[in-house]
Design an enzyme around this catalytic site. Structure first.
Site: not given
Ligand SMILES: [Zn+2]
Ligand SMILES: [Zn+2]
Length: 365
Positions: A38, A40, A43, A59, A165
């Protein structure tokens, strides 16, 4: 127990052998079966979200409960579960009102440690953090039991993983947060894992037209597959102008920003019709600021809202999304355009960043 650990920003993840404690009271141990790659995670890897390292990332995942700590009664060994990356204390004002993604019940401990503030994994005796208290790029995860949701056993693990997610965030943004009415117009900026799920959420809601916008034609081809009626390649076309043309000049009823940048936030606000709503979904870098034009908000009675995690209530919405998938009302088969072995995790990030995949998922043995 092997896990993919971020030791330093702008460096590849390292798959390392970690020591893991058994679950304590209120915790579970889960054998991870599949974990999505992902933006995220990226990031954190690139420093957009400065968080303390070393940290096990990941996650978006699913697995099988293999051990439960004292007092855990909502799941048992053998249950198939989807991880939720938000805690859910069940007692705070937000949990009590059903806004569980805003739970503040555990704000006194860091989001990368268990609720008592301690770590369950260590490297050479030193504590290692777990992204969102789960850190699912890991053969086994010990985490708070409130962050796993039991799911039906016939749901493939790869599908279960992404429900945790990108599917929840994208479809939830449409049906839980914005509550898009049938027949209303939708614009989606960004057709990655979350954006494609906004597109298929808009289709599920009966929106029309569904306008997808991206910088890459292959992403726009995916968007068509998931229900987009119109496609805009913003590398060569003014996205706002084109969205207005498609909707007869006024703009769209609801515009979603699945990217989370200054430019895309401003585009979705510009692209909505008077009385419409701009929804910010993609999580920006913490330092991002966007200069909105307040007068167009006032004169146009435009709404701007943010949705975190699709405003879902995992205990209700994960099983609902699983049923929609098994009933073929949503398309997760084609969303998972690539699977990887655990050792290929850094390749997974490279292909995601290059825009080569709809969603890539790591499959564990
Ligand atoms: Zn994610
Ligand atoms: Zn709470």
């Amino acid at each position: 127990m092997r896990a993919a650990v971020l030791i330093e920003i702008n460096k590849p993840l390292q798959i390392l052998d970690l020591e893991q404690d058994p679950p304590q009271a209120g915790e579970v141990r889960v054998k991870v079966k599949a974990a999505g790659v992902c933006m995220s995670d990226w990031h954190i890897m690139n420093g957009d979200w400065p968080l303390p390292m070393p940290m096990v990332l990941g996650h978006e995942a699913a697995g099988i409960v293999i051990e439960t700590g004292r007092g855990v009664d909502h799941v048992k060994s053998g249950d198939h579960v989807i991880f939720s990356f938000r805690p859910h204390c069940g007692r705070c004002r937000y949990c009590s009102s059903g806004q569980t993604v805003l739970c503040i019940g555990h704000n006194d401990t860091p989001r990368w440690r268990m609720h008592d503030g301690t770590a369950r994994v260590r490297l050479n005796g030193e504590p290692v953090n777990q992204m969102a208290r789960i850190g699912t790029f890991s053969e086994e995860v010990v985490c708070p039991s409130e962050q796993v949701v039991k799911t039906r056993n016939d749901l493939p693990f790869t599908h279960a993983a992404i429900i945790g997610c990108s599917v929840a965030t994208g479809i939830g943004a449409v049906i839980r947060h914005a509550r898009v009415p049938a027949g209303s117009s939708v614009l989606v900026i960004g057709c990655g894992g979350v954006g494609l799920n906004i597109v298929q959420g808009a289709r599920l809601a009966g929106a029309s037209p569904i306008i997808a916008c991206d910088l890459r034609d292959n992403k726009l081809d995916y968007a068509k597959l998931f229900g987009a009626t119109h496609r805009i390649n913003a590398s060569s076309v003014d996205a706002v102008k084109r969205a207005r043309e498609i909707t007869g000049g006024l703009g769209v009823d609801t515009a979603f920003d699945a990217i989370g940048s200054e430019q895309t936030a401003l585009q979705v606000i510009d692209a909505v019709a008077p009385g419409g709503r701009a929804v910010l979904v993609g999580i920006p870098a913490f330092a991002t600021r966007a200069p909105i034009n307040p007068s167009q908000i006032v004169y146009g009675e435009k709404m701007i809202s943010g949705t975190y995690y699709g405003s879902v209530r995992p205990n209700i919405d994960f099983p609902m999304l699983a049923d929609l998938d098994m009933d073929k009302k949503i398309n997760l088969d084609q969303l998972i355009s690539r699977t990887y072995e655990f050792d290929q995790i850094n390749e997974g990030f490279a292909l995601m960043r290059a825009g080569e995949v709809a969603r890539g998922v790591i499959v564990f043995d």
